[in-house]
Scaffold this motif. Structure first.
Motif, mmCIF file in Angstrom:
data_model
loop_
_atom_site.group_PDB
_atom_site.id
_atom_site.type_symbol
_atom_site.label_atom_id
_atom_site.label_comp_id
_atom_site.label_asym_id
_atom_site.label_seq_id
_atom_site.Cartn_x
_atom_site.Cartn_y
_atom_site.Cartn_z
ATOM 1 N N ARG A 282 -0.510 6.048 11.780
ATOM 2 C CA ARG A 282 -0.351 7.030 11.887
ATOM 3 C C ARG A 282 -1.697 7.859 12.231
ATOM 4 N N SER A 283 -1.110 9.293 12.795
ATOM 5 C CA SER A 283 -3.011 9.770 13.229
ATOM 6 C C SER A 283 -3.194 10.257 11.862
ATOM 7 N N ALA A 284 -4.448 10.332 11.678
ATOM 8 C CA ALA A 284 -5.387 10.467 10.607
ATOM 9 C C ALA A 284 -5.185 12.217 10.111
ATOM 10 N N ASP A 285 -3.912 12.930 11.109
ATOM 11 C CA ASP A 285 -4.087 14.253 10.453
ATOM 12 C C ASP A 285 -2.229 14.420 10.454
ATOM 13 N N HIS A 286 -1.801 13.393 10.031
ATOM 14 C CA HIS A 286 -0.079 13.360 10.197
ATOM 15 C C HIS A 286 -0.441 13.759 8.193
ATOM 16 N N GLY A 287 -1.358 13.488 7.757
ATOM 17 C CA GLY A 287 -1.742 13.720 5.870
ATOM 18 C C GLY A 287 -0.717 12.929 5.348
ATOM 19 N N VAL A 288 -0.532 11.997 5.912
ATOM 20 C CA VAL A 288 0.100 10.799 4.660
ATOM 21 C C VAL A 288 -1.132 9.746 3.886
ATOM 22 N N GLY A 289 -2.012 9.812 4.512
ATOM 23 C CA GLY A 289 -3.270 9.089 3.632
ATOM 24 C C GLY A 289 -2.958 7.523 4.076
ATOM 25 N N PRO A 290 -3.775 7.156 3.320
ATOM 26 C CA PRO A 290 -4.560 5.216 3.377
ATOM 27 C C PRO A 290 -3.529 5.466 2.536
ATOM 28 N N HIS A 291 -3.734 4.750 1.086
ATOM 29 C CA HIS A 291 -2.809 4.220 0.487
ATOM 30 C C HIS A 291 -1.664 4.656 0.289
ATOM 31 N N ASN A 292 -0.765 5.761 1.014
ATOM 32 C CA ASN A 292 0.994 5.528 1.346
ATOM 33 C C ASN A 292 0.802 5.296 2.692
ATOM 34 N N LEU A 293 -0.059 4.790 3.397
ATOM 35 C CA LEU A 293 0.428 3.689 4.225
ATOM 36 C C LEU A 293 0.638 2.705 3.705
ATOM 37 N N LEU A 294 -0.374 2.141 2.895
ATOM 38 C CA LEU A 294 -0.676 0.914 2.921
ATOM 39 C C LEU A 294 1.143 0.895 1.839
ATOM 40 N N SER A 295 1.414 1.493 1.152
ATOM 41 C CA SER A 295 2.446 1.361 0.438
ATOM 42 C C SER A 295 4.463 1.296 1.303
ATOM 43 N N MET A 296 3.618 2.303 2.131
ATOM 44 C CA MET A 296 5.191 1.592 3.479
ATOM 45 C C MET A 296 5.241 0.761 3.757
ATOM 46 N N ALA A 297 4.231 0.157 4.736
ATOM 47 C CA ALA A 297 3.916 -1.111 5.028
ATOM 48 C C ALA A 297 4.310 -2.561 4.232
ATOM 49 N N GLU A 298 3.982 -1.828 3.012
ATOM 50 C CA GLU A 298 4.082 -2.901 1.548
ATOM 51 C C GLU A 298 6.330 -2.997 0.894
ATOM 52 N N GLN A 299 6.584 -1.383 1.109
ATOM 53 C CA GLN A 299 7.838 -1.166 1.110
ATOM 54 C C GLN A 299 8.573 -2.468 2.518
ATOM 55 N N LYS A 300 8.348 -1.360 3.938
ATOM 56 C CA LYS A 300 9.060 -2.530 4.473
ATOM 57 C C LYS A 300 9.160 -3.516 4.615
ATOM 58 N N LEU A 301 7.533 -4.369 4.183
ATOM 59 C CA LEU A 301 7.508 -6.525 4.204
ATOM 60 C C LEU A 301 8.587 -6.665 3.028
ATOM 61 N N ARG A 302 8.727 -5.997 1.729
ATOM 62 C CA ARG A 302 9.942 -6.650 0.502
ATOM 63 C C ARG A 302 11.194 -6.132 1.253
ATOM 64 N N GLN A 303 11.145 -5.012 2.158
ATOM 65 C CA GLN A 303 13.098 -5.274 2.285
ATOM 66 C C GLN A 303 13.284 -6.440 3.492
ATOM 67 N N ALA A 304 12.006 -6.737 4.684
ATOM 68 C CA ALA A 304 12.567 -7.572 5.058
ATOM 69 C C ALA A 304 12.627 -9.237 4.707
ATOM 70 N N LEU A 305 11.749 -9.032 3.847
ATOM 71 C CA LEU A 305 11.919 -10.299 3.048
ATOM 72 C C LEU A 305 13.359 -10.589 1.901
ATOM 73 N N ALA A 306 13.766 -9.099 1.579
ATOM 74 C CA ALA A 306 14.991 -9.347 0.908
ATOM 75 C C ALA A 306 15.900 -9.831 1.421
ATOM 76 N N THR A 307 15.202 -8.860 2.810
ATOM 77 C CA THR A 307 17.209 -9.849 3.398
ATOM 78 C C THR A 307 16.760 -10.839 4.627
ATOM 79 N N ALA A 308 15.876 -11.997 4.294
ATOM 80 C CA ALA A 308 15.809 -13.054 5.354
ATOM 81 C C ALA A 308 17.047 -14.416 4.970
#
Length: 376
Positions: free
Chosen positions: A350-376
């Motif tokens: 994301r760009s810094a002006d998107h308003g998501v925030g660093p912690h939320n950005l990390l949470s999004m990545a972790e959720q995506k990875l968990r979903q990828a692992l669950a479907t593996a």
């Protein structure tokens, strides 16, 4: 031998560190984490010193009343009250800028902190000089008090040793304080007023204060090296999760980065616990961390997010570029690791002006990875 190399070697011997380790004596590293941490340390220490001086400076009026006559005290009181007011304004300023501390702001704050007492000395010494002209005989207490006032420049310069600055950063402030002391001795700008004793006094001021600064810089170098080790994982050599989040916050708040992309990638290593907890697993982690560091582009930082999750924090790289790098690493490490393949990857940006925030950005990545692992 290169003179700089020779000096570095001698300093390494003197400090007692390995020659390969950097010594932050003259130059500080350009790492944003380093600058941010130094800035916060400076502002914290400055706040403590400021409110302590705000109490001590006006309280010293009582000592002046006991030691000096009324005509001297009245002029000193005005100077002390002005100094106290300046310290109060500096304290308010430091409280406001603490959360977005930058090295430039903190350094200027130190300049102001040193300038306030130095200017008070510039104001007070002519008061004492004028009074002494009409009073040839001073009591021992009065002579001792005036002598202590004359030692203030040494205290000011030595006080720079409290702050995590290099010698080159401390030098301009130390020189300015020495010049102020010389101006007082010259009774204005009259160089002829300086005799041998005054020159010797200036030399003592500079050498004594400079020795304190040098000792503090060398000690800070050792303490900082040990402190920085806590930000990196011992098994992989990559940045730890807490340090990576701090770096993300710095990127997010850095207005100079504009609308450049801030990205996070995660890669899950094989989950075989019996392998990962063995010496072979430890070696695998070390190899993975070293390999990841070798592939990073400028603006990327390798991170160990958790036990088996490695990844990257990047600034200025679009999602396809970051994903392409991770997939390239995935293919090569999977081939090299043989039976320990099967990695999954998640990338978000994301760009810094998107308003998501660093912690939320990390949470999004972790959720995506968990979903990828669950479907593996």
């Amino acid at each position: 031998m290169n003179p700089a190399t020779f000096l570095h070697k001698q300093l390494s011997y003197f400090i007692g560190t390995d020659e390969e380790r950097p010594i932050h004596l003259f130059r500080a590293p350009a790492s944003p984490m380093f600058e941010h941490e130094r800035a916060r340390i400076v502002l914290r220490r400055m706040e403590v010193l400021t409110w302590i001086f705000m109490i001590l400076v006006p309280m010293w009026i009582l000592a002046d009343i006991v030691i000096f006559p009324a005509e001297v005290v009245s002029r000193l009181v005005f100077g002390r009250l002005m100094a106290t007011l300046g310290l109060g304004l500096l304290l308010l300023f430091s409280l406001v800028v603490m959360e977005r501390a930058t090295w430039r702001v903190s350094y200027l704050s130190v300049v102001v902190l040193m300038a306030i007492p130095a200017l008070f000395e510039l104001y007070a010494q002519p008061v004492f000089s004028a009074w002494q002209l009409g009073h040839a005989h001073l009591s021992e207490t009065q002579s001792a008090a005036i002598f202590l006032y004359r030692q203030l420049p040494i205290i000011y310069i030595s006080g720079l040793a409290l702050f995590p600055m290099t010698l080159l950063e401390s030098l301009p402030i130390a020189l300015a304080i020495t010049v102020i002391d010389a101006v007082v001795d010259m009774h204005g700008m009259n160089l002829r007023a300086l005799h041998a004793a005054h020159w010797a006094g200036l030399w003592v001021v500079f050498v004594t204060g400079g020795s304190a600064i040098l000792a503090a810089v060398l000690q800070f170098n050792l303490l900082w090296q040990n402190h920085r080790l806590a930000d990196f994982d011992a098994e992989t050599g990559l940045m730890k999760r807490e340090a990576a989040l701090e770096l993300l916050k710095l990127m997010w708040n850095d207005k100079s980065s504009g609308d450049r992309c801030i990205g996070i990638s995660l890669m899950a290593l094989p989950p075989q616990a019996d392998v990962m907890d063995s010496p072979a697993g430890t070696k695998l982690l070390a190899n993975e961390g070293e390999f990841l560091q070798q592939q990073l582009l400028p603006g990327m930082h390798g991170v160990r997010w958790s036990g088996r999750w490695l990844g990257v924090v990047s600034l200025g790289h679009a999602k396809p570029e970051l994903a392409g790098l991770m997939h390239a690493i995935y293919g090569q490490t999977a081939a090299l690791a043989g039976a320990h393949g099967g990695r999954r990857i998640a990338v978000v940006e994301r760009s810094a002006d998107h308003g998501v925030g660093p912690h939320n950005l990390l949470s999004m990545a972790e959720q995506k990875l968990r979903q990828a692992l669950a479907t593996a």
